[in-house]
Write a protein that holds these residues in place. Sequence first.
Motif, PDB file in Angstrom:
ATOM      1  N   GLN B 174       0.833  -1.200   0.000  1.00 50.12           N
ATOM      2  CA  GLN B 174       0.000   0.000   0.000  1.00 50.12           C
ATOM      3  C   GLN B 174       0.871   1.255   0.000  1.00 50.12           C
ATOM      4  N   ALA B 175       0.197   2.382  -0.319  1.00 52.79           N
ATOM      5  CA  ALA B 175       0.884   3.674  -0.255  1.00 52.79           C
ATOM      6  C   ALA B 175       1.219   3.995   1.200  1.00 52.79           C
ATOM      7  N   ALA B 176       2.221   4.863   1.381  1.00 51.98           N
ATOM      8  CA  ALA B 176       2.676   5.182   2.736  1.00 51.98           C
ATOM      9  C   ALA B 176       1.582   5.830   3.577  1.00 51.98           C
ATOM     10  N   SER B 177       0.640   6.495   2.928  1.00 55.00           N
ATOM     11  CA  SER B 177      -0.434   7.161   3.680  1.00 55.00           C
ATOM     12  C   SER B 177      -1.575   6.197   4.011  1.00 55.00           C
ATOM     13  N   HIS B 178      -1.429   4.940   3.636  1.00 55.79           N
ATOM     14  CA  HIS B 178      -2.494   3.967   3.867  1.00 55.79           C
ATOM     15  C   HIS B 178      -2.135   3.021   5.010  1.00 55.79           C
ATOM     16  N   HIS B 179      -3.150   2.686   5.762  1.00 59.72           N
ATOM     17  CA  HIS B 179      -2.943   1.797   6.903  1.00 59.72           C
ATOM     18  C   HIS B 179      -3.711   0.503   6.682  1.00 59.72           C
ATOM     19  N   HIS B 180      -3.307  -0.508   7.433  1.00 58.12           N
ATOM     20  CA  HIS B 180      -3.830  -1.825   7.143  1.00 58.12           C
ATOM     21  C   HIS B 180      -4.141  -2.568   8.435  1.00 58.12           C
ATOM     22  N   LEU B 181      -5.363  -3.088   8.524  1.00 61.01           N
ATOM     23  CA  LEU B 181      -5.699  -3.961   9.654  1.00 61.01           C
ATOM     24  C   LEU B 181      -6.237  -5.254   9.058  1.00 61.01           C
ATOM     25  N   GLY B 182      -5.463  -6.315   9.152  1.00 61.36           N
ATOM     26  CA  GLY B 182      -5.827  -7.551   8.475  1.00 61.36           C
ATOM     27  C   GLY B 182      -6.094  -8.678   9.455  1.00 61.36           C
ATOM     28  N   SER B 183      -6.990  -9.536   9.043  1.00 60.00           N
ATOM     29  CA  SER B 183      -7.259 -10.742   9.817  1.00 60.00           C
ATOM     30  C   SER B 183      -7.314 -11.903   8.845  1.00 60.00           C
ATOM     31  N   LEU B 184      -6.585 -12.946   9.192  1.00 60.27           N
ATOM     32  CA  LEU B 184      -6.511 -14.106   8.305  1.00 60.27           C
ATOM     33  C   LEU B 184      -6.699 -15.340   9.167  1.00 60.27           C
ATOM     34  N   GLN B 185      -7.738 -16.101   8.873  1.00 59.52           N
ATOM     35  CA  GLN B 185      -8.030 -17.274   9.701  1.00 59.52           C
ATOM     36  C   GLN B 185      -8.062 -18.508   8.826  1.00 59.52           C
ATOM     37  N   ILE B 186      -7.274 -19.499   9.217  1.00 60.37           N
ATOM     38  CA  ILE B 186      -7.144 -20.702   8.415  1.00 60.37           C
ATOM     39  C   ILE B 186      -7.654 -21.900   9.213  1.00 60.37           C
ATOM     40  N   GLU B 187      -8.578 -22.636   8.624  1.00 60.03           N
ATOM     41  CA  GLU B 187      -9.068 -23.863   9.250  1.00 60.03           C
ATOM     42  C   GLU B 187      -8.547 -25.021   8.400  1.00 60.03           C
ATOM     43  N   GLN B 188      -7.799 -25.928   9.032  1.00 60.72           N
ATOM     44  CA  GLN B 188      -7.204 -27.006   8.253  1.00 60.72           C
ATOM     45  C   GLN B 188      -7.737 -28.363   8.678  1.00 60.72           C
ATOM     46  N   GLN B 189      -8.278 -29.067   7.695  1.00 62.31           N
ATOM     47  CA  GLN B 189      -8.773 -30.410   7.962  1.00 62.31           C
ATOM     48  C   GLN B 189      -7.695 -31.451   7.622  1.00 62.31           C
ATOM     49  N   ARG B 190      -8.070 -32.700   7.733  1.00 62.62           N
ATOM     50  CA  ARG B 190      -7.144 -33.819   7.632  1.00 62.62           C
ATOM     51  C   ARG B 190      -6.198 -33.716   6.419  1.00 62.62           C
ATOM     52  N   ASP B 191      -4.897 -33.894   6.695  1.00 61.04           N
ATOM     53  CA  ASP B 191      -3.873 -33.973   5.645  1.00 61.04           C
ATOM     54  C   ASP B 191      -3.871 -32.772   4.692  1.00 61.04           C
ATOM     55  N   SER B 192      -4.371 -31.661   5.120  1.00 63.16           N
ATOM     56  CA  SER B 192      -4.320 -30.482   4.248  1.00 63.16           C
ATOM     57  C   SER B 192      -2.977 -29.781   4.442  1.00 63.16           C
ATOM     58  N   HIS B 193      -2.628 -28.962   3.464  1.00 61.88           N
ATOM     59  CA  HIS B 193      -1.335 -28.295   3.490  1.00 61.88           C
ATOM     60  C   HIS B 193      -1.506 -26.834   3.111  1.00 61.88           C
ATOM     61  N   TYR B 194      -1.025 -25.966   3.981  1.00 57.10           N
ATOM     62  CA  TYR B 194      -1.157 -24.522   3.737  1.00 57.10           C
ATOM     63  C   TYR B 194       0.226 -23.892   3.788  1.00 57.10           C
ATOM     64  N   ARG B 195       0.565 -23.151   2.730  1.00 56.43           N
ATOM     65  CA  ARG B 195       1.865 -22.465   2.705  1.00 56.43           C
ATOM     66  C   ARG B 195       1.609 -20.991   2.462  1.00 56.43           C
ATOM     67  N   LEU B 196       2.176 -20.158   3.319  1.00 56.40           N
ATOM     68  CA  LEU B 196       1.961 -18.709   3.222  1.00 56.40           C
ATOM     69  C   LEU B 196       3.289 -17.986   3.030  1.00 56.40           C
ATOM     70  N   HIS B 197       3.290 -17.028   2.102  1.00 60.98           N
ATOM     71  CA  HIS B 197       4.368 -16.048   2.045  1.00 60.98           C
ATOM     72  C   HIS B 197       3.736 -14.675   2.226  1.00 60.98           C
ATOM     73  N   ALA B 198       3.978 -14.071   3.362  1.00 64.61           N
ATOM     74  CA  ALA B 198       3.382 -12.766   3.649  1.00 64.61           C
ATOM     75  C   ALA B 198       4.481 -11.713   3.587  1.00 64.61           C
ATOM     76  N   ILE B 199       4.316 -10.755   2.674  1.00 59.63           N
ATOM     77  CA  ILE B 199       5.356  -9.747   2.466  1.00 59.63           C
ATOM     78  C   ILE B 199       4.801  -8.378   2.845  1.00 59.63           C
ATOM     79  N   GLU B 200       5.486  -7.699   3.747  1.00 62.35           N
ATOM     80  CA  GLU B 200       5.069  -6.358   4.172  1.00 62.35           C
ATOM     81  C   GLU B 200       6.068  -5.342   3.635  1.00 62.35           C
ATOM     82  N   LEU B 201       5.641  -4.552   2.665  1.00 63.15           N
ATOM     83  CA  LEU B 201       6.535  -3.543   2.101  1.00 63.15           C
ATOM     84  C   LEU B 201       5.993  -2.134   2.290  1.00 63.15           C
ATOM     85  N   GLY B 202       4.675  -1.997   2.154  1.00 63.57           N
ATOM     86  CA  GLY B 202       4.098  -0.657   2.109  1.00 63.57           C
ATOM     87  C   GLY B 202       3.313  -0.323   3.351  1.00 63.57           C
TER      88      GLY B 202
END
Lengths: 246, 374
Positions: B174-202
Amino acid sequence: MLEIQDLCVSVEGKEILKGINLTVNAGEVHAIMGPNGSGKSTLSNVIAGRPGYTVTAGSIRFEGSDLLALKPEERAWAGIFLAFQYPVEIPGVNNSYLLKAGLNALRKQRGEEELDAMDFMQTVREKAKLVELDPAFLSRSVNEGFSGGEKKRNEIFQMAVLEPKLALLDETDSGLDIDALRIVAGGINKLRDPSRAMVMVTHYQRLLDYVTPDVVHVLADGRILTSGGADLARKLEREGYDWLLK
Amino acid sequence: MTDTHDTVAAMVAALSRHEAWRYTKLSPLVAALGAEWWQPADQVADSHTPAPEFDAIPLDGTCDLPAISRQRQATPEGGHDAPFTAQLNRLFARQTTAIRLTDGSHPEQPLLLIQRADGGACYHRHTLEIGAQSAVTLIELFDSGRSEAALCSSHLQITLQPGARLTHYRIQQQAASHHHLGSLQIEQQRDSHYRLHAIELGGGLSRLDLTIHLQQPGAECDLNGLFVLAGTQHADHHLTIDHAAPHCRSRAEYRTVLDGRSHGVFNGKVVVQPGAIRTDSAQHSANLLLSKRAQIDTKPELEIYNDDVQCAHGATVGQLDDEQLFYLRSRGVSEDGARTMLITAFAEAVIMGIRHDPLRQRVEQAVLSKLNNG
Ligand SMILES: Nc1ncnc2c1ncn2[C@@H]1O[C@H](COP(=O)(O)OP(=O)(O)O)[C@@H](O)[C@H]1O
Ligand SMILES: [Mg+2]
């Protein structure tokens, strides 16, 4: 080419070099020998511009101009190269990426065109042969996971690519087995050139059996005690340093 | 509406006593948007999504893939135990977009979700269900339209059904004048696979509450984070990984590069429930401080309720290595160039994990230009 006058250097308030005088001309190979802790690495590091040393007196001139006023990279651009006693590992920085950045910065300073990727790879592959370095090393991180011998070979390889006017080789022979020593010495000999000077720092005669120096200096306790020809190194090998230190 | 605002005002006031908000204050939002900064902007912002520079399946109204269903529904009320970022979003996001990828589908192209704020507070709310045995990549981009002060509030709830695999790239630019409030909720069932790359630049202030529920045996998550911050930027990731079932595995590897007076916060909490035997969990946070005034607060938290677990954690905080800098400079690389090389090498460990070439190049470029422009 290199003129050092009355150089005194201290580290953290402790005086290490106590008045060094040394002149090295183009085409000459000098050897600096001496016991551990005598200040050999300090001398090479100060010439290359490593931070952390305080020059308390004296001067270093390179091709007539004041070297001590230059940053390390400016000294590299002027034609100085240090082969490190302990080459540092830099994970994540690719060997050939570093060399390309360094070589092109150097060429830019000399008013030459930058090499494109093809020409660069060709140059580098040629130079790798000089020290029998597997080209696979080029795509690895700088020195990461290299054996002691591979690190030293990599230093000479970099020297071959950067083609310095003055090469400082700090204990390039240490940690090498006899085959690796032959290869590295062979590389150094091939890089001997009437326009290039070399200063080899070592506390063994070993390397000098393969690369014959023009001048040998003995450094002890921060001072050059004596200088001579190649036979001085052989005398030191036979008789040790004791006769000098008395 | 006044009720809602009283509720929010009370929630915000309570944050000052909340441990999870110890290092992150909402004052930049007040300064930028006023005392009632949460007031929703009049316009809905996702009307003009720019075309991305790569092929993708857009998850806005234009998606026409049969394997994907998409519905907009009224946001349900309730659910007060969620973190503040999720609660706030629930109060103001009137609609939730519910997306489902059908069982057993393997779209070649990544799903693309672009969320932006154009001025004022914008609320985005999505649920995403990945059907059983499906595998897909999700690219979530947060960027800015206009440069007036704005808040982007985002809530995304993802369910991975048995055997589902999701690779999630979450890029905040985001632009420097912008703010961010994020919520991320992951529910994982049997043998599931979740891979996250979270990059904070702006962004100015950026907070993410990330909650992973490993609900059934064999679920795995692999979380990777990178912050590259400068100036007065502030980024805070609070992770909760809940090992609620046996034989689950979690990994978190975070790297931060902090310059200027920027401030990074990483809090990684791992909860291992009594029945969650054979839990395998590790987290690591590595932090590079480029300036004396930059600050990092990094803290692992372990709550372990059984003996049959392997949990490792570690953190390092350091500066650029002088020996390495000198080595590079002695080869003719300028001081700035050498610094950039070492910082890039540090960040690259996370960036290399982005296995989508155009996106990786986009992130590499953004990091480089940020390093070069301070
Ligand atoms: N960075 C440093 N800090 C403190 N002492 C140092 C440092 N570098 C060198 N010295 C000291 O200076 C002396 C000379 O070291 P050095 O130049 O490495 O000798 P040599 O290379 O001849 O073995 C030694 O006593 C060593 O302990
Ligand atoms: Mg030494």
